[in-house]
Enzyme design. Structure first.
Site, PDB file in Angstrom:
ATOM      1  N   LYS A  59     -31.180  -3.668  17.838  1.00 46.58           N
ATOM      2  CA  LYS A  59     -32.244  -2.274  17.691  1.00 46.58           C
ATOM      3  C   LYS A  59     -32.019  -1.670  16.460  1.00 46.58           C
ATOM      4  O   LYS A  59     -33.126  -1.205  15.721  1.00 46.58           O
ATOM      5  CB  LYS A  59     -31.694  -1.274  19.138  1.00 46.58           C
ATOM      6  N   GLN A 103     -26.896   2.923  25.919  1.00 48.62           N
ATOM      7  CA  GLN A 103     -26.747   1.513  26.220  1.00 48.62           C
ATOM      8  C   GLN A 103     -26.300   1.116  27.351  1.00 48.62           C
ATOM      9  O   GLN A 103     -25.118   1.679  27.887  1.00 48.62           O
ATOM     10  CB  GLN A 103     -26.030   0.952  25.094  1.00 48.62           C
ATOM     11  N   ASP A 126     -35.628   5.513  25.941  1.00 48.87           N
ATOM     12  CA  ASP A 126     -35.879   4.519  26.691  1.00 48.87           C
ATOM     13  C   ASP A 126     -36.797   4.732  28.092  1.00 48.87           C
ATOM     14  O   ASP A 126     -37.296   3.952  28.790  1.00 48.87           O
ATOM     15  CB  ASP A 126     -34.560   4.019  27.735  1.00 48.87           C
TER      16      ASP A 126
END
Length: 287
Positions: A59, A103, A126
């Site tokens: 990422k 994460q 997200d």
């Protein structure tokens, strides 16, 4: 037909991701020149899970390519829920951080749901916050989970019609399955969701015009489980020794599918590219 003859049936996630990243890069240039704002993404990683560290690196490489300022917050595995929430609160208040990525998975003693709910909805890169999930359910697709968003983008790029089509989603997670189904419903598809408790999975998958598989089971979907001309997205990843496998028996299924994603190189790169797009969206709305 030779193996080379199937190349036109492969959805190349790397090419599509590059296209999306180019769009994001142009958007960031406009934001910097017009408003003096450089999008900032903060990644929070608790513990030392090797796969999670790899995902974070992927990422951040994408951030470097498009011009996003990325910062890491590595916390030890024994971090308390209180300390994790405190960090998230600090990032919420930091005006230079436009988007936050927590994460997953977290260590077992931590609550991922409570942590995700603590992220400001407008910084939820997200798309997992209940507020953003709720907007998705009523057809207001702003910040939505990146993998389903990427699959919809791929369908658009490959001119695959969705309205009125039979769609089967295998897997009902909050990350892929449920939001994926909602996005198809928003586009007037007829959707079936299958999972570990579904009887006779093949009965459902054989009727799918579009099949999305996110079960995490190596080669769950065989060639005799898909119909001719289906469009298939393989989200699953299983690693055995030095090889990575998807949920779909790619080598045999590609002989019947109109389009199919490989693993790796299919859905994964597009998911990361859509995350970059979400960070830009967050920055455009929060400067």
């Amino acid at each position: 037909m030779s193996a080379e003859g199937y190349e036109s049936r492969i959805i190349d996630g790397k090419i599509l991701a590059k296209q999306i990243e180019d769009e994001v890069g142009s958007g960031i240039e406009d934001l910097e020149s017009g408003r003096g704002v450089t999008p900032g993404l903060a990644t929070v990683l608790v513990g030392d899970d090797p796969a999670s560290r790899m995902y974070v690196r992927l990422k951040h490489r994408a951030c470097e390519r498009v011009g996003i300022r990325a910062e890491d917050h590595f916390l030890p595995a024994e971090t308390s829920q209180e300390d994790l929430l405190s960090l998230i609160d600090t990032l919420n208040k930091n005006k230079d951080v436009h988007a936050i990525l927590l994460q997953l998975p977290l260590p077992k003693h931590l609550s991922p749901q409570e942590a995700m709910e603590a992220i400001a909805p407008e910084k939820d890169a997200d798309g997992f916050h209940p507020y953003n999930m709720g907007k998705l359910m009523i057809g207001d697709e702003g910040l939505v989970p990146c993998t389903p968003h990427g699959i919809i983008r791929a369908l658009e790029e490959y001119d695959v019609p969705v309205k009125g089509k039979n769609v089967v989603v295998v897997g009902h997670s909050n990350v892929v399955g449920k939001p994926m189904a909602a996005m198809f419903l928003n586009r007037n598809a007829t959707v079936s969701i299958c999972h570990v408790f579904t009887d006779d999975l093949k009965k459902y998958t054989l009727g799918a015009d579009i099949l999305v598989v996110a079960a995490g089971v190596k080669h769950l979907i065989k060639a005799d489980m898909v119909k001719e001309g289906a469009v298939i997205f393989d989200v699953g990843i299983t690693q055995e020794k030095d090889r990575i496998y998807g949920d779909v028996d790619f080598e045999n299924v590609i002989k019947k599918a109109a389009l199919v994603t490989p693993v790796p190189g299919g859905v994964g790169p597009v998911t990361v590219a859509m995350l970059m797009k979400h960070v830009l969206r967050c920055a455009e709305k929060n400067f």
